[in-house]
Design a protein around this motif. Structure first.
Motif, mmCIF file in Angstrom:
data_model
loop_
_atom_site.group_PDB
_atom_site.id
_atom_site.type_symbol
_atom_site.label_atom_id
_atom_site.label_comp_id
_atom_site.label_asym_id
_atom_site.label_seq_id
_atom_site.Cartn_x
_atom_site.Cartn_y
_atom_site.Cartn_z
ATOM 1 N N ALA A 48 0.804 -1.215 0.000
ATOM 2 C CA ALA A 48 0.000 0.000 0.000
ATOM 3 C C ALA A 48 0.844 1.274 0.000
ATOM 4 O O ALA A 48 0.462 2.272 -0.626
ATOM 5 C CB ALA A 48 -0.933 0.004 1.206
ATOM 6 N N LYS A 49 2.008 1.262 0.670
ATOM 7 C CA LYS A 49 2.741 2.499 0.906
ATOM 8 C C LYS A 49 4.124 2.552 0.261
ATOM 9 O O LYS A 49 4.722 3.629 0.223
ATOM 10 C CB LYS A 49 2.885 2.741 2.413
ATOM 11 N N LYS A 85 -3.839 -4.488 3.044
ATOM 12 C CA LYS A 85 -3.473 -3.476 2.052
ATOM 13 C C LYS A 85 -4.553 -2.404 1.958
ATOM 14 O O LYS A 85 -4.253 -1.201 1.900
ATOM 15 C CB LYS A 85 -3.261 -4.113 0.684
ATOM 16 N N GLN A 86 -5.804 -2.827 1.940
ATOM 17 C CA GLN A 86 -6.893 -1.854 1.839
ATOM 18 C C GLN A 86 -6.933 -0.941 3.065
ATOM 19 O O GLN A 86 -7.197 0.257 2.939
ATOM 20 C CB GLN A 86 -8.228 -2.585 1.678
ATOM 21 N N SER A 140 -4.325 -0.298 5.047
ATOM 22 C CA SER A 140 -3.089 0.493 5.097
ATOM 23 C C SER A 140 -3.171 1.726 4.211
ATOM 24 O O SER A 140 -2.488 2.729 4.476
ATOM 25 C CB SER A 140 -1.902 -0.376 4.678
ATOM 26 N N GLN A 141 -3.973 1.670 3.177
ATOM 27 C CA GLN A 141 -4.121 2.830 2.300
ATOM 28 C C GLN A 141 -4.798 3.999 2.991
ATOM 29 O O GLN A 141 -4.674 5.141 2.545
ATOM 30 C CB GLN A 141 -4.923 2.429 1.062
#
Length: 293
Positions: free
Chosen positions: A116-117, A176-177, A179-180
């Protein structure tokens, strides 16, 4: 006793003399409450039937019409159940499910945060591969997985039951979702203050991912606890059996003692209920976090 003034009583009542709390009960609230209560009873009934069936004899358990409450409860089912290595099976299930839960949450959090980052070549390709892996049922990869475990000598071992489940694509996708949603400015400020990548992840990212980790922990524990098919293929000895698998082996070829099976099912449901109660708050926050900006 304190008297209520007529003016205050007039404000609290409508023109027909009904109290304010009665006017707040709209038709929608009443109907929704009834639906929720009926739905709760509907989903709790199987658990009630299993618990009460654990105290019924075989004759009573299969009686038509059913006996909704055991009039003559017995403990024979539990005696028969604990004549088997139930505590060993329970330990195996709890150890495997707990180890998978901890490992999946940590690996998914780190991998999801990186996807994500962090910007690196092949990031989108890896994410597409994860989405494609989510579409594959476990039964499709079970044969090559078993071959690999046999070559490594991990059949009928804890390693063979735990390690293949760590790289769960859904867990990486979920992390991931979430972390965004972490602000990039917060990570940049931590970097300016001299916070390294590892320290930034453990002290900033993980606390912000706590609701998502709680939801993923419940999902992982429940799936691992009920993963009958994989455990059936990988395990060989009685000492390595998990609780669901061990209870299933107590079923006879020509006869099924439903009272003993229900006693085993009631015992197997206790850890899942405890885990859900421990992570309930984080689970609720995790599934609703993305709905509010």
């Amino acid at each position: 006793m304190k008297a209520i003034s007529p003016v205050k009583m007039k404000k609290e009542n409508d023109g027909r003399g009904r109290p304010k709390w009665f006017r707040d009960l709209s038709a929608f609230k009443i109907i929704s409450t009834i639906i929720l209560v009926l739905s709760g009873l509907f989903f709790l009934f199987p658990l009630y039937w299993i618990v009460t069936g654990a105290f019924k004899s075989q004759v009573v358990a299969i009686t038509i019409p059913p006996e909704w409450f055991p009039l003559n409860p017995i403990l024979d089912n539990w005696v028969i159940l604990f004549n088997n290595p139930v505590w060993r099976w329970t330990f195996n299930s709890f150890f495997i499910a707990s180890a998978e839960m901890i490992a999946v949450c940590f690996v998914s959090a780190t991998a999801g945060f990186v996807l994500a980052k962090k910007v690196f070549p092949g990031r989108k390709l890896i994410f597409i591969a994860l989405i494609a892996a989510m579409a594959l049922p476990k039964q499709v990869i079970l044969v090559p997985l078993f071959t690999m475990l046999a070559d490594l000598g991990w059949v009928d071992t804890y390693k063979g039951l735990i390690i293949p489940a760590i790289g769960w694509p859904f867990g990486v996708f979920l992390m991931k979702q979430f972390s965004q949603t972490i602000p990039n400015e917060l990570l940049e400020a931590a970097k300016i203050d001299g916070c390294g990548e590892i320290r930034s992840f453990f002290h900033i990212v993980l606390p912000m991912l706590k609701p998502a980790i709680g939801a993923l922990a419940i999902f992982t524990f429940m799936l691992s606890w009920n993963d009958y098919f994989s455990q059936l293929v990988i395990t060989r000895s009685t000492d390595m059996m998990t609780l669901p698998l061990g209870i299933a082996t107590m079923q006879g070829e020509y006869k099924t003692d439903y009272g003993v099976m229900m006693a085993g099912a009631a015992l197997a449901s206790v850890p899942m209920i405890i885990i859900f109660m421990l992570f309930q708050k984080s689970f609720t926050q995790g599934i609703t976090m993305g709905s509010i900006k």
